[in-house]
Structure formats: C-alpha cells, structure tokens
Design an enzyme around this catalytic site. Structure first.
Site, PDB file in Angstrom:
ATOM      1  N   ASN A  11       0.868  -1.186   0.000  1.00 30.87           N
ATOM      2  CA  ASN A  11       0.000   0.000   0.000  1.00 30.87           C
ATOM      3  C   ASN A  11       0.904   1.235   0.000  1.00 30.87           C
ATOM      4  OD1 ASN A  11      -1.925   1.959   0.334  1.00 30.87           O
ATOM      5  ND2 ASN A  11      -2.379   1.449   2.475  1.00 30.87           N
ATOM      6  N   LYS A  13       0.063   4.287  -0.452  1.00 28.17           N
ATOM      7  CA  LYS A  13      -0.589   5.505   0.069  1.00 28.17           C
ATOM      8  C   LYS A  13      -0.303   6.687  -0.862  1.00 28.17           C
ATOM      9  CE  LYS A  13      -0.315   3.436   4.605  1.00 28.17           C
ATOM     10  NZ  LYS A  13      -0.263   3.578   6.050  1.00 28.17           N
ATOM     11  N   HIS A 105      -9.740   1.343   4.285  1.00 27.47           N
ATOM     12  CA  HIS A 105      -8.480   1.488   5.020  1.00 27.47           C
ATOM     13  C   HIS A 105      -8.690   2.463   6.176  1.00 27.47           C
ATOM     14  CE1 HIS A 105      -4.378   2.694   6.007  1.00 27.47           C
ATOM     15  NE2 HIS A 105      -4.035   1.513   5.544  1.00 27.47           N
ATOM     16  N   GLU A 107      -7.055   4.873   7.268  1.00 26.99           N
ATOM     17  CA  GLU A 107      -6.855   6.300   6.968  1.00 26.99           C
ATOM     18  C   GLU A 107      -8.072   6.877   6.256  1.00 26.99           C
ATOM     19  OE1 GLU A 107      -3.046   5.693   5.164  1.00 26.99           O
ATOM     20  OE2 GLU A 107      -2.260   5.217   7.156  1.00 26.99           O
ATOM     21  N   GLU A 180      -6.011  -4.901  10.467  1.00 31.07           N
ATOM     22  CA  GLU A 180      -4.945  -3.950  10.829  1.00 31.07           C
ATOM     23  C   GLU A 180      -5.278  -3.282  12.162  1.00 31.07           C
ATOM     24  OE1 GLU A 180      -2.633  -2.450   7.227  1.00 31.07           O
ATOM     25  OE2 GLU A 180      -4.516  -1.355   7.170  1.00 31.07           O
ATOM     26  N   GLY A 186       1.718   2.151  10.901  1.00 29.09           N
ATOM     27  CA  GLY A 186       2.639   3.278  10.790  1.00 29.09           C
ATOM     28  C   GLY A 186       3.379   3.628  12.071  1.00 29.09           C
ATOM     29  N   SER A 226       3.003  -2.183  10.336  1.00 28.53           N
ATOM     30  CA  SER A 226       4.443  -2.198  10.616  1.00 28.53           C
ATOM     31  C   SER A 226       5.129  -3.510  10.223  1.00 28.53           C
ATOM     32  CB  SER A 226       4.711  -1.878  12.099  1.00 28.53           C
ATOM     33  OG  SER A 226       4.239  -0.580  12.400  1.00 28.53           O
TER      34      SER A 226
HETATM   35  P1  PGA Z   1       2.484   0.351   7.732  1.00 28.39           P
HETATM   36  O1  PGA Z   1       1.057   0.632   7.051  1.00 28.39           O
HETATM   37  O2  PGA Z   1       3.031  -0.910   7.160  1.00 28.39           O
HETATM   38  O3  PGA Z   1       3.315   1.562   7.377  1.00 28.39           O
HETATM   39  O4  PGA Z   1       2.240   0.233   9.191  1.00 28.39           O
HETATM   40  C1  PGA Z   1       0.152  -0.399   6.862  1.00 28.39           C
HETATM   41  C2  PGA Z   1      -1.121   0.134   6.266  1.00 28.39           C
HETATM   42  O5  PGA Z   1      -1.527   1.247   6.609  1.00 28.39           O
HETATM   43  O6  PGA Z   1      -1.756  -0.527   5.421  1.00 28.39           O
END
Ligand code: PGA
Length: 263
Positions: A11, A13, A105, A107, A180, A186, A226
C-alpha cells in the site's frame, strides 16, 4: 487453511509519482528472484495507467518472472457507476486499469470519515465489475489490551456484519480481508503474530457462519501494521495468515523485495 501462495499487498498511500512508480517496478523486476508469492501493488490512481503499460510489456497483467504474479490495485473508489461526483473515481474506471481495490483502510475511515455503510456499498460495486475488494478491518482503540478480548471480538463482529451482510458469493466473487490493529499502523510496533493468528481465526469462523466453509476458505486473510523484512516471516508462519498488507516498508524497493523473498 493457507491459500496456496501468500498474498503480499503493497500500500503505497500518497507516495510515488508516475516516474518513481515505473522505476520501482523496473528495479523490482531486476532484483526479485524466484519468489513464491502473489503481489498486489496499491498505487496512486495517477500511476496505474503507466504501471499497467509497463507490466503488459511482459505477459498480460503478469510480470514475466517465474513464480511471481503481480497485479495492480487502486487505493480507493466511489460506489456510484457514474455522475456528477467531482474528483471521484468509479468502479469501471478502476477496472480498466487494475484487478483489485483497497476499501475501508483506516486512513480513509479516520481522515475522510468513511463509514461501514459506504464501504459495504463499495464492496458491492466492486463485485459488480469483477474487481476484487481488499477490505480493511480493525483499527479501533482498545485492540491492544489482552488476548482476543471480548471487546475486540464484539467490534470486529460489528464491522464485519456492517460491511459484508447481504453479499453474495454465488458467482465466484472474491474477497481479500486485511486485519490492521490501530496501534500497529505506521508506528513501527507490529502486533504479536500469535495474537493475530487468533483474531484471523475468529474472522474465518465469522465468514464460515455467514457464507459457508467454501467461501470462508476462499477469502485471503492478511495482517497489516508495521510489517518489515524482519518480522514478515513470523507472520506468514501463522496458520491463519494468508498474506501481508505492507505500508511504509513497501516504498523501498530493496526492502520490499526482501519481504517478498522471505516467502
Ligand atoms: P504500515 O502501514 O506498514 O506503514 O504500518 C500499513 C497500512 O496502513 O496498510
């Protein structure tokens, strides 16, 4: 039960210009060696067309690389077929360029206030044009506490019901589901793989009760939050984890190749 090949979803983003995205794929093609995985790149809309062109220089939507299958995904779309929705992208527009679409997601939910009801409509809209939805669930406060606590089960049950009730899988519709936890996205603090295994087991049982065993087994269950090359293998060794959703570690091509190669 494990799906045949692990599914590794990147992803990106809001990263990657067209130029950077294409050079990522070219470099990836140079570096990767005989991995045994299916890969999906969730790229920005603006890069999908150029990436598709780059990938089709090989064979269809597949990279000509031994065992690697590489597919494209959008990171978002609107549920309506078409109309006066300035700035939005329709399912048919995504389908022209990609095979998957990331939906719900955290976000999108937290920054853009997307609700389960909207996500539900988008899953139906994706299925209507034969796009595979990658539904993200989890990301609520309190997930960290305890084992598979009653609280987490209750919240997940609610989210899954809201997003999936009424779906039909009778025409071979496909679904990918990524769990998640909020504290892991993140932050550099990945969850405990065993705990994720328990939660995905709970999700699999939910799918079985709602849609039957065959559908439940056909859904790829992913962990995201992460993930790096240092922890990817531990997650993939868990029985219920069919793959990974990788955010920041997917932006560095060498690190992403390491993750793919650990399969
Ligand atoms: P990350 O993001 O691997 O940077 O924690 C995962 C995601 O938001 O899908």
């Amino acid at each position: 039960m494990k799906q045949q090949k692990p599914l590794i979803v990147a992803n990106w983003k809001m990263h990657m210009t067209v130029v950077k995205a294409v050079s990522f794929v070219q470099r990836f093609r140079d570096l990767v060696q005989h991995p045994h995985a299916t890969i999906v790149l969730c790229a920005p809309f603006t890069a999908l067309s150029a990436l598709r062109y780059e990938l089709q220089k090989g064979q269809g939507s597949l990279l000509p690389l031994g065992n690697v299958q590489l597919f494209l995904s959008a990171q978002h779309m609107f549920s309506q077929e078409e109309g006066a929705f300035t700035g939005e992208i329709s399912p048919a527009m995504v389908k022209e360029l990609a095979s998957f679409v990331l939906l719900g997601h955290s976000e999108r939910r937290h920054l853009f206030h997307e609700t389960d009801a909207e996500v539900h409509k988008k899953i139906l809209a994706a299925h209507a044009v034969e796009l595979v939805p990658i539904l993200c669930v989890g990301a609520f406060v309190g997930e960290k506490e305890g084992q598979v606590s009653h609280f987490v089960e209750k919240k997940l049950d609610e989210q899954l019901r809201n997003c999936l009730t009424g779906l039909s899988f009778s025409n071979g519709e496909k679904l990918v589901l990524a769990y998640e936890p909020l504290g892991a996205i993140g932050t550099g603090h990945a969850e405990d793989p065993q705990r994720i295994g328990h939660i995905l087991y709970f999700i699999r049982r939910f799918l079985e009760q709602q849609f039957g065993a065959a559908v439940a087994q056909s859904v790829s269950l992913l962990y995201g939050g992460s993930v790096t090359s240092a922890n990817a293998k531990q997650f993939l060794q868990e029985k219920e984890i069919d793959g990974l959703l990788v955010g920041s570690a997917s932006l560095d091509v060498e690190e992403f190749v390491r993750i793919v190669q650990c399969v």
